[in-house]
Design a protein around this motif. Structure first.
Motif, short mmCIF file in Angstrom:
data_model
loop_
_atom_site.label_atom_id
_atom_site.label_comp_id
_atom_site.label_asym_id
_atom_site.label_seq_id
_atom_site.Cartn_x
_atom_site.Cartn_y
_atom_site.Cartn_z
N GLN A 1 -1.73 -22.96 1.88
CA GLN A 1 -1.58 -22.03 2.99
C GLN A 1 -0.16 -22.09 3.53
OE1 GLN A 1 -4.32 -20.20 4.17
NE2 GLN A 1 -5.54 -21.05 2.54
N VAL A 2 0.38 -20.92 3.85
CA VAL A 2 1.66 -20.81 4.54
C VAL A 2 1.41 -19.97 5.80
CG1 VAL A 2 4.05 -20.00 4.44
CG2 VAL A 2 2.96 -20.96 2.40
N VAL A 3 1.55 -20.59 6.96
CA VAL A 3 1.17 -19.96 8.23
C VAL A 3 2.40 -19.78 9.11
CG1 VAL A 3 -0.21 -20.18 10.32
CG2 VAL A 3 -1.14 -20.94 8.12
N ALA A 4 2.69 -18.56 9.49
CA ALA A 4 3.79 -18.28 10.40
C ALA A 4 3.33 -18.44 11.84
CB ALA A 4 4.32 -16.87 10.18
N ARG A 5 4.06 -19.21 12.63
CA ARG A 5 3.70 -19.42 14.03
C ARG A 5 4.55 -18.56 14.97
NH1 ARG A 5 4.61 -23.89 16.21
NH2 ARG A 5 2.66 -24.26 17.33
N HIS A 6 5.70 -18.08 14.47
CA HIS A 6 6.58 -17.23 15.26
C HIS A 6 7.04 -16.06 14.40
CE1 HIS A 6 6.74 -20.35 18.31
NE2 HIS A 6 7.17 -21.23 17.40
#
Length: 942
Positions: A122-127
């Motif tokens: 998983q690659v999750v963008a927080r901003h």
């Protein structure tokens, strides 16, 4: 790519775009050279570059801070290199420690979080946009304390990474043909430097997260012809215990050691072993603050200067700074070189700072030898190095105080010592340190209910604390003084076992009533768990994996051998090896002691009861037994088919193992060679059918000992031809006639009391005689074999013989299958040669079949994954289903949601695998390689 300019906090001018890392930008230029092996996948540098470019694009535009929950997978490696390639700044952390990730997220508020989730990588963008000012020289952030979770991190530059990679490659003479196995975590600076230094010269990596005690690790090592092995002191302890010195790995060229001081005697022992086996041992010294390694002791000096850490790596220098006006011959070691960090960071604002460190004060007390080599004599700072981890003792103290345990911590060399004021808090303190800092419970020494001594200034007297804990440790009845080995009573030993399970099985929910099996223990964790348990309990009882800790500590067990060259081995393993060797000896006319095959038949029943008929559900038990039958039939059918086509010795009845049903009972012929395999498969399938019947399954569970005795009774009706006609002179090869022998082995496994063992012992003594009236020696062999199995759970043998027995026993089915083709061609030359060749061919076929199973499982997993598509799975990091990537995503969607296909475990049945019989109630999985599937989005979120 275009990198957004960064505004310096010190001045209003725009600073230039960040530099690049040479060993990353040069990936594509290396073209078709091999870069990565995973056991199932081999990637060229060009293919790796494609994946790295895709990973860089998936992380977004602008310079982003990427928290990477790292593991030793292809996904993790590609994401890390992609971050460097894209100009981003990766912050590495162990992917299996959620508490540590929490701390780093709180301290640095990363733009992106990447890691392994339930749905795959998983690659999750927080901003949406980069949230931090990142200095253009900043390339990488590494925790200062290994995996302790301290928010204090080391800031490393592009120059740091490149220079240290080149220096290490030069110091170790790494070649483009070398292949380094990832025996250390990628989030650990030492393990990461192995990656850097090999990519820098165009060498390749063998990716695995297996332990060095796992046979599958060494199968992968040999299969990929790996050349380089790296280890910390704990790794070398495991190598010694797992028989490394007795194995030959022809491709091994270099062994490196760092991560803490290794005992000089051990250094000399491994150096001598390397000289004998043709590989070099390099001893090294380093710190995260120097990117990885600062000094190397060359192989030619290792034996004579085993207490030294060597000379500085190319480009580096050491100096000794005196401790005061008095020259005591040593001082603090200070290092200078292009690999010295930019400085530390403790929160996000620090990431905009440039260099504020120009030389590294190591905190180690050292001196120069007459030859100029560096000798470390002690520590000056408040850090300890335990099992290869650099531990911030002040952080440990802060965590304990926050947990309600006022404590003071000191370095005891190979353990962390804790003096806590709260009486009775020892267990809780140990669990807190283990859980938050990744330190094994065995490496924590606690003394509770005592205040720390104070200096006149009111400050803690740490030398006094160390003296108190050292005396406490020495006063306990143990060989190492560690918690595992010092339990004075049963209650303490239960606590030690529970703590050990929590640590090694990553099972914080472990209690005194949860066994190794209950906690999901498997063959991969069995070896190390059993080794560590032996330190607590001296020796393990048979079937220890089924006992909860409160029962395990009081279960009777045989004593540990008093000499290190001896080994305690399960009797079933030795019997299996001896039985198949007796078969070969008889057929090659080396001796005449028949009965080996029938002894193996009883052993099949014995192992069936131990490892298939456990507390699993009825359906799982029936399917498990049926799968065991299939795993015997498949390699048998494959071999027999080939021989049938090539030599014409057998026909379709043999391939289907139906000769007993459809063959000619009037005469003995080659078609009867595999009667034993047919009998075992038939008996297993019959058992599976019985277990599928609900009432029968309930009876077996309710009366686990009486049930096989009832089967023995039924079998005696066929043995004495009461219910079926006599099978004639070849009835000893008939499955339904041999039910009683198979069931006797089953009953032997269920016999737990002396009375029950006596009853089972009477069965062969009374019923075997007369079955082969013309071959009394066969009857004696079977009776003796069963009695030894019933009454002698383990035997002490020379360690070399124990390991040989394990190999022969593991390959016994395959030796039996192949020997009919091998020995006839060598009998005229030598019976000994014929027997040896039969064993060698059988072992070779066994290893080949394991590879076939592994490949088949991988292909099946890939097909399954393609059928399943790329549906989104729940996003949670490995190690915690409740808290994962979604936890830190601020409700943003995961940007890569393709599930990782996982290969099914496929193995030869437990009947022919003593490793399984010593470990897990389910069959031991083969060394299955996992296919890695990376799916990256083509565009960053807007």
């Amino acid at each position: 790519m275009v990198v957004s300019p960064v505004v310096s906090p010190d001045r209003e001018s725009v600073v230039p775009a960040p530099a690049s890392v040479a060993f990353v930008t040069s990936l594509r230029a290396r073209g078709a050279a091999t870069a990565v092996h995973t056991g199932s996948v081999t990637l060229t540098y060009a293919a790796l570059a494609d994946l790295v470019d895709a990973a860089a694009a998936s992380l977004g535009t602008g310079r982003r801070l990427v928290l990477l929950a790292a593991d030793n997978s292809l996904d993790s490696l590609v994401t890390y290199l992609g971050a460097l390639s894209g100009g981003h700044v990766p912050l590495l952390a162990p992917g299996d420690r959620v508490q540590h990730l929490d701390r780093l997220v709180d301290a640095y508020d990363p733009d992106v979080v990447a890691g392994a989730g339930d749905g795959g990588w998983q690659v999750v963008a927080r901003h949406d946009d980069p949230a931090h000012q990142l200095h253009p020289d900043l390339a990488l952030l590494l925790p200062t304390s290994g995996s302790t979770g301290s928010p204090k991190v080391v800031r490393l530059s592009h120059t740091n990474l490149d220079s240290n990679a080149r220096s290490i490659a030069e110091a170790l003479s790494i070649r483009s043909t070398d292949r380094a196995v990832t025996s250390l975590p990628l989030h650990y600076c030492y393990g990461l430097s192995v990656v850097h230094s090999h990519l820098a010269v165009g060498a390749s990596l063998v990716l695995t997260d297996l332990s060095v005690v796992d046979p599958c690790f060494w199968e992968l090592f040999d299969t990929t012809a790996a050349t380089t092995l790296a280890g910390v002191p704990h790794s070398f302890d495991l190598l010694e215990r797992s028989g490394f010195a007795d194995r030959d790995h022809p491709s091994l060229r270099v062994v490196t050691q760092a991560g803490g001081r290794l005992d000089p005697a051990t250094v000399q022992r491994f150096a001598a072993l390397g000289r004998e086996r043709g590989w070099d041992l390099f001893v090294m010294y380093g710190q995260t603050e120097a990117t990885a390694r600062m000094a190397v002791l060359a192989p030619e000096l290792v034996e004579s200067r085993a207490s030294s850490v060597g000379a500085p790596v190319p480009g580096g220098t050491f100096r000794i700074e005196p401790l005061g006006e008095i020259d005591c011959g040593f001082g603090e070691l200070v290092y200078s070189g292009p690999n010295v960090m930019l400085g530390y960071a403790e929160h996000a604002a620090d990431l905009a700072r440039g260099r504020d460190v120009h030389e590294l004060r190591t905190g180690d007390l050292a001196r120069f030898g007459a030859d100029g080599l560096v000798e470390i004599v002690g520590r000056r700072s408040r850090f300890a190095k335990v099992v290869g981890l650099r531990i911030d003792l002040d952080q440990v103290e802060r965590d304990l105080w926050q947990a309600g345990h006022p404590s003071h911590c000191v370095d005891l060399g190979d353990a962390v010592g804790v003096l806590t004021e709260r009486p009775g808090a020892g267990t809780s303190v140990t669990d807190t340190v283990r859980r938050l800092h990744g330190i094994p419970a065995s490496a924590v020494v606690v003394l509770d209910g005592l205040e720390a001594p104070r200096l006149a200034t009111g400050k803690p007297d740490y030398p006094g604390v160390k003296e108190i804990l050292g005396a406490h440790r020495a006063s306990r009845p143990a060989t190492t003084g560690q918690m595992e080995t010092t339990a004075a009573g049963e209650g303490d030993r239960v606590v030690a076992v529970v703590a050990l399970y929590r640590e090694l099985l990553d099972a914080p929910h472990a209690t005194a009533d949860t066994s190794f099996v209950d906690l999901g223990g498997d063959s991969l964790s069995y070896v190390e768990v059993s080794l560590r348990l032996e330190r607590v309990l001296d020796a393990l009882p048979g079937g220890w994996h089924l006992f909860p800790p409160r029962d395990l500590v009081v279960a009777p067990s045989a004593a540990r051998p008093s000499r290190s060259w001896l080994q305690r081995v399960e009797t079933s393993v030795v019997l299996r090896a001896v039985a198949v060797l007796l078969i070969l000896a008889n057929h090659t006319h080396l001796s005449f002691v028949p009965g080996g095959a029938h002894t193996l038949l009883a052993l099949a029943g014995f192992n069936l009861a131990r490892f298939q008929l456990t507390h699993r559900s009825r359906g799982d038990r029936a399917k498990g037994v049926a799968r065991s039958a299939l795993r015997i039939w498949a390699p048998s059918a494959a071999w027999i088919s080939v021989v049938a086509v090539v030599a014409g010795t057998y026909d379709w009845r043999n391939v289907l193992l139906l000769n007993q049903v459809l063959g000619d009972w009037a005469r003995w012929s080659d078609h009867w060679h595999y009667w034993f395999v047919e009998a075992v498969v038939a008996l297993l399938l019959g058992t599976a059918a019985l277990m599928a019947i609900p009432a029968v399954d309930r009876w077996e569970r309710r009366w686990p000992f009486a049930f096989p005795l009832a089967l023995v009774g039924f079998g005696l009706l066929t043995r004495y031809a009461v219910v079926v006609p006599d099978a004639g002179p070849y009835r000893g090869a008939n499955a339904y006639v041999l039910i009683w022998l198979f069931a006797t082995g089953w009953a032997a496994a269920r016999a737990t009391t002396t009375a029950q063992r006596l009853l089972v012992s009477a069965i062969p003594v009374l019923t075997v005689p007369g079955f082969w009236p013309s071959m009394p020696m066969r009857e004696v062999t079977i009776i003796v074999g069963l009695l030894v199995l019933i009454w002698v759970p383990t035997v002490v043998v020379p360690a070399v013989l124990g390991r040989a027995a394990a190999v022969v026993a593991s390959a016994s089915l395959f030796v039996y299958l192949t020997h009919f083709v091998v020995y006839p061609h060598l009998m005229a030359t030598s019976s000994v040669l014929a027997m040896a060749a039969s064993v060698a061919v059988g072992v070779a076929y066994w290893r080949l079949w394991l590879r076939v199973e592994s490949l088949s499982a991988t292909v099946a997993a890939g097909v399954s994954a393609r059928v399943a598509g790329s549906s989104v799975a729940a996003s949670s990091l490995a190690g915690s289903s409740a808290t994962g990537l979604r936890r830190w995503s601020r409700a943003r969607p995961a940007r890569s949601t393709a599930p990782r296909p996982v290969a099914d475990s496929a193995t030869t049945t437990a009947m022919f695998h003593p490793e399984t019989s010593a470990a897990d109630p389910s069959p031991e999985p083969a060394c299955v390689a996992t296919t890695t599937n990376i799916v990256m989005p083509q565009a960053a979120p807007r």
